[in-house]
Design a protein around this motif. Structure first.
Motif, mmCIF file in Angstrom:
data_model
loop_
_atom_site.group_PDB
_atom_site.id
_atom_site.type_symbol
_atom_site.label_atom_id
_atom_site.label_comp_id
_atom_site.label_asym_id
_atom_site.label_seq_id
_atom_site.Cartn_x
_atom_site.Cartn_y
_atom_site.Cartn_z
ATOM 1 N N THR A 1 0.866 -1.172 0.000
ATOM 2 C CA THR A 1 0.000 0.000 0.000
ATOM 3 C C THR A 1 0.905 1.225 0.000
ATOM 4 O OG1 THR A 1 -1.987 0.979 0.982
ATOM 5 C CG2 THR A 1 -0.231 0.348 2.508
ATOM 6 N N THR A 2 0.383 2.350 -0.485
ATOM 7 C CA THR A 2 1.214 3.554 -0.520
ATOM 8 C C THR A 2 1.617 3.978 0.885
ATOM 9 O OG1 THR A 2 0.291 4.326 -2.604
ATOM 10 C CG2 THR A 2 1.279 5.991 -1.180
ATOM 11 N N SER A 3 0.625 4.062 1.791
ATOM 12 C CA SER A 3 0.914 4.389 3.181
ATOM 13 C C SER A 3 -0.272 4.005 4.051
ATOM 14 C CB SER A 3 1.187 5.883 3.356
ATOM 15 O OG SER A 3 1.281 6.214 4.733
ATOM 16 N N PRO A 4 -0.041 3.305 5.165
ATOM 17 C CA PRO A 4 -1.154 2.987 6.067
ATOM 18 C C PRO A 4 -1.734 4.231 6.722
ATOM 19 C CG PRO A 4 0.937 2.412 7.079
ATOM 20 C CD PRO A 4 1.240 2.785 5.666
ATOM 21 N N ARG B 1 4.712 -4.174 2.443
ATOM 22 C CA ARG B 1 5.643 -3.081 2.184
ATOM 23 C C ARG B 1 4.855 -1.824 1.849
ATOM 24 N NH1 ARG B 1 10.394 -3.490 3.994
ATOM 25 N NH2 ARG B 1 11.282 -2.180 2.341
ATOM 26 N N TYR B 2 5.501 -0.652 2.074
ATOM 27 C CA TYR B 2 4.837 0.627 1.859
ATOM 28 C C TYR B 2 5.615 1.476 0.838
ATOM 29 C CZ TYR B 2 2.928 -0.476 6.540
ATOM 30 O OH TYR B 2 2.343 -1.078 7.627
ATOM 31 N N GLU C 1 -3.404 -6.838 6.626
ATOM 32 C CA GLU C 1 -1.959 -6.755 6.828
ATOM 33 C C GLU C 1 -1.474 -7.795 7.838
ATOM 34 O OE1 GLU C 1 0.437 -2.820 7.059
ATOM 35 O OE2 GLU C 1 0.287 -3.528 9.118
ATOM 36 N N GLU D 1 -5.653 0.094 -1.431
ATOM 37 C CA GLU D 1 -5.507 1.539 -1.274
ATOM 38 C C GLU D 1 -6.867 2.209 -1.197
ATOM 39 O OE1 GLU D 1 -1.486 3.046 -2.824
ATOM 40 O OE2 GLU D 1 -2.594 2.421 -4.614
#
Length: 257
Positions: A157-160, A182-183, A175, A203
């Protein structure tokens, strides 16, 4: 005349001529938000203008949906969807996981697309014949990995930090069940999924131009990409992409609770 792979390559080259010289160059960044940080660079604007100029010259009857320079003719049969630099934060940080996304829709359905990463020299292209990789590894047909279970999957994902509330809870549950997460790979995560290196991308808050060029690449490689409610992804929103039906079904069951 109908656009083909060679025309997509021309679009990618035109964008590359604007983005790559500005990458790792100490370029100026403009913040599009008065509160928060939504960066745009000269490279974003120049690359989109270069792409649009070629489309307007060769396909003047087509519509264009672009991130930086507005929309034209969205009610037309064919509409191009452009994100000149997907992953601007990565771009301004010198990390080569950003990309240029170019998609073509017919009657609102994504039918052709390209993910271009100029720094690594990689292109992931898709049309009705499937998805193809060209780059340092040569040229090959793309195929997703047929992972059998969420517990064996690699998740990106881009960012949690982009999730909140129930979305955060659902994301964290997925997750907690995967083998590896990984991010921070932006559109490059979808390229890795199409190439069979990872299994799942989850996302939210995506715009149409964030997915327009990606959808055909994923689907042409045998993967699945939808909204969290199982709908078509062309309008963006909360998106799930998976390489195998098994991983998709297990992950979306969590997202739909």
């Amino acid at each position: 005349m109908f656009p083909d792979r060679s025309f997509f390559n021309r679009l990618a080259e035109a964008a590359r001529a604007e983005t790559l010289p500005r990458f790792r160059s100490g370029l100026d960044v403009t913040n599009k938000l008065s509160s928060g940080f939504d960066p745009v660079t000269e490279g974003d604007r120049a690359a989109e203008l270069a792409i649009r100029a070629l489309i307007e010259e060769n396909f003047p009857d087509h519509g264009i949906l672009g991130e930086e320079h507005g929309n034209v003719g969205l009610d037309r049969e064919y509409v191009w969807v452009i994100d000149p630099i997907d992953g601007t934060r990565a771009f301004i940080s010198g990390v080569p996981v950003w990309g240029t996304l170019i998609g073509l829709q017919k009657d609102g359905r994504a039918i052709m697309g390209m993910i271009e990463q100029p720094f690594t020299g990689e292109r992931y292209f898709a049309d009705q014949n499937g998805s193809i990789y060209t780059g340092p590894e040569g040229e090959r047909r793309l195929a997703t990995r047929q992972c059998d279970t969420l517990s064996n999957a690699i998740l990106f994902t881009t960012s949690p930090h982009l999730f909140a509330g129930e979305e955060m809870e659902k994301y964290r549950e997925i997750e907690s069940q995967v083998r590896l997460f990984r991010y921070g790979c932006d559109c490059y995560a979808y390229a890795l999924l199409a190439a069979g290196h990872i299994d799942l991308v989850v996302e939210n808050s995506l715009k149409p131009y964030d997915v327009g060029g990606i959808i055909p690449v994923i689907e042409g490689a045998g993967g699945i990409i939808t909204t969290w409610d199982g709908g078509r992804p062309e309008n963006g929103g909360s998106i799930i992409a998976a390489g195998s039906r098994a991983v998709y079904e297990q992950a979306i069951a969590i997202l739909q609770r």
